[in-house]
Write a protein that holds these residues in place. Structure first.
Motif, PDB file in Angstrom:
ATOM      1  N   ARG A 245       4.744  -3.919  46.091  1.00  0.00           N
ATOM      2  CA  ARG A 245       3.801  -2.812  46.278  1.00  0.00           C
ATOM      3  C   ARG A 245       3.964  -2.199  47.672  1.00  0.00           C
ATOM      4  NH1 ARG A 245      -1.086  -0.991  44.032  1.00  0.00           N
ATOM      5  NH2 ARG A 245      -0.857  -2.549  42.393  1.00  0.00           N
ATOM      6  N   TYR A 248       6.687   0.286  47.628  1.00  0.00           N
ATOM      7  CA  TYR A 248       6.236   1.466  46.880  1.00  0.00           C
ATOM      8  C   TYR A 248       5.406   2.372  47.782  1.00  0.00           C
ATOM      9  CZ  TYR A 248       3.507   4.382  43.717  1.00  0.00           C
ATOM     10  OH  TYR A 248       2.898   5.458  43.117  1.00  0.00           O
ATOM     11  N   GLU A 249       4.453   1.790  48.475  1.00  0.00           N
ATOM     12  CA  GLU A 249       3.570   2.574  49.335  1.00  0.00           C
ATOM     13  C   GLU A 249       4.331   3.215  50.483  1.00  0.00           C
ATOM     14  OE1 GLU A 249       0.640  -0.327  50.330  1.00  0.00           O
ATOM     15  OE2 GLU A 249      -0.485  -0.058  48.459  1.00  0.00           O
ATOM     16  N   VAL A 252       6.422   6.255  48.546  1.00  0.00           N
ATOM     17  CA  VAL A 252       5.822   7.250  47.652  1.00  0.00           C
ATOM     18  C   VAL A 252       5.460   8.545  48.370  1.00  0.00           C
ATOM     19  CG1 VAL A 252       3.442   6.392  47.894  1.00  0.00           C
ATOM     20  CG2 VAL A 252       4.155   7.581  45.785  1.00  0.00           C
ATOM     21  N   ARG A 256       6.966  11.637  46.483  1.00  0.00           N
ATOM     22  CA  ARG A 256       5.955  11.950  45.455  1.00  0.00           C
ATOM     23  C   ARG A 256       6.309  13.212  44.666  1.00  0.00           C
ATOM     24  NH1 ARG A 256       0.860  10.144  45.435  1.00  0.00           N
ATOM     25  NH2 ARG A 256       0.948   9.648  47.675  1.00  0.00           N
ATOM     26  N   ASN A 273       5.348   4.444  39.004  1.00  0.00           N
ATOM     27  CA  ASN A 273       4.090   5.059  39.443  1.00  0.00           C
ATOM     28  C   ASN A 273       2.866   4.435  38.785  1.00  0.00           C
ATOM     29  OD1 ASN A 273       4.883   7.077  41.372  1.00  0.00           O
ATOM     30  ND2 ASN A 273       5.847   8.192  39.681  1.00  0.00           N
ATOM     31  N   THR A 274       3.034   3.918  37.571  1.00  0.00           N
ATOM     32  CA  THR A 274       1.910   3.269  36.891  1.00  0.00           C
ATOM     33  C   THR A 274       1.604   1.919  37.518  1.00  0.00           C
ATOM     34  OG1 THR A 274       2.444   4.356  34.791  1.00  0.00           O
ATOM     35  CG2 THR A 274       1.065   2.389  34.683  1.00  0.00           C
ATOM     36  N   HIS A 276       2.703   0.957  40.538  1.00  0.00           N
ATOM     37  CA  HIS A 276       2.651   1.080  42.013  1.00  0.00           C
ATOM     38  C   HIS A 276       3.497   0.005  42.689  1.00  0.00           C
ATOM     39  CE1 HIS A 276      -1.425   3.438  41.917  1.00  0.00           C
ATOM     40  NE2 HIS A 276      -0.454   4.025  41.239  1.00  0.00           N
ATOM     41  N   GLN A 277       4.665  -0.262  42.087  1.00  0.00           N
ATOM     42  CA  GLN A 277       5.568  -1.268  42.640  1.00  0.00           C
ATOM     43  C   GLN A 277       7.016  -0.840  42.437  1.00  0.00           C
ATOM     44  OE1 GLN A 277       2.987  -5.370  42.339  1.00  0.00           O
ATOM     45  NE2 GLN A 277       4.460  -5.010  40.741  1.00  0.00           N
TER      46      GLN A 277
END
Length: 286
Positions: A245, A248-249, A252, A256, A273-274, A276-277
């Motif tokens: 995660r 991902y953060e 993104v 995005r 995206n679902t 978040h990883q």
């Protein structure tokens, strides 16, 4: 972990990144910065024509990389220490200006690495040879414009160097046919240019994250279209569910609004995206 001896120029560029500023692509053509790109610590920031700049994904990820990979807990203090001992550092290293690399030629030799798990006939400029290096060794193709392999050989581009080195771990994921595994320098253009010259099918084998999708679309798919595909394993959902995660953060916000030009990637992006990883191939190696 033993601390890697960094040049003064590399330390100054790391400090620039640590302070939230950007560096040019030519300033990142070293093994250290290549690794940072592959691990998602260093991401493309802006592009002006062919000129790309990079910035740290986040200060937290950069600090983690410095601590875990280089054993540097405080970058500014370490740089000050190195400056203080400059009398013991070779003069060429001390004198290296931060801007030198902006005017320098690329810091790598053009071309790409290849390897295989069975003999593959190849040609360079009409000269025949066989690609079949022992495990742990590779063949480097410099004259890629006159390099070719039979049309029925599948080309698998492996984005991460560690995965390329341990590609035998992943062999069962690919079709049972002759495969030439290739690895290019991050953000180099030679592989895409070579794929334009041949007619072989291509699979892009990379982490399941935004960075890899961006690289594939901009550096491979843009050159050969649907003859190239991004490898999405059957158990992609399971892999992403045990992914990162934090990575991902970190990615993104940069990606995005990344346009999707290869519609086959929509399902993978939806998973990422679902959940978040993001998933990294190195997790299967270790």
């Amino acid at each position: 972990m033993k601390r890697q001896k960094l040049t003064m120029g590399a330390l100054k560029r790391l400090l620039v990144l640590y302070n939230g500023e950007e560096v040019t692509q030519s300033e990142t053509q070293t093994r250290l910065f290549d690794r940072m790109k592959q691990e998602g610590v260093l991401l493309p920031a802006t592009q002006h024509g062919t000129r790309i700049t990079f910035k740290a994904a986040s200060k937290e990820l950069l600090e983690e990389f410095l601590s875990d990979k280089l054993n540097i807990q405080d970058l500014q203090n370490y740089l000050n220490f190195r400056l203080a001992e400059a009398g013991d550092v070779p003069q060429k290293e001390v004198a290296e200006p931060l801007t030198d690399s902006r005017n320098a030629k690329q810091g790598y030799m053009e071309g790409f690495y290849v390897t295989s798990m069975e003999p593959i006939e190849a040609q360079v400029g009409g000269s025949n040879f066989v690609i079949n290096p022992p495990r742990g060794t590779y063949v480097y193709i410099y004259e890629y414009k006159i390099f070719s392999v039979p049309r029925d050989v599948l080309i698998v581009g492996v984005e991460e160097m560690l995965a390329f080195h341990y590609i035998h771990v992943f062999r069962k994921l690919f079709p049972k046919k002759k495969i030439l595994f290739v690895h290019r320098h991050p953000h180099s253009s030679e592989l895409g240019h070579w794929l334009k010259l041949v007619s072989n099918r291509y699979i892009h084998f990379a982490d399941l994250d935004f960075v890899s999708i961006y690289n594939f679309q901009n550096e491979i798919f843009s050159c050969v279209g649907e003859r190239a595909s991004f490898f999405i394993p059957p158990n992609a959902k399971e892999m992403i569910e045990r992914g990162s995660r934090k990575r991902y953060e970190a990615q993104v916000s940069f990606y995005r609004n990344m346009p999707v030009v290869d519609m086959r990637l929509n399902s993978l992006l939806e998973l990422i995206n679902t959940r978040h990883q993001c998933y990294f191939l190195s997790e299967d190696i270790y």
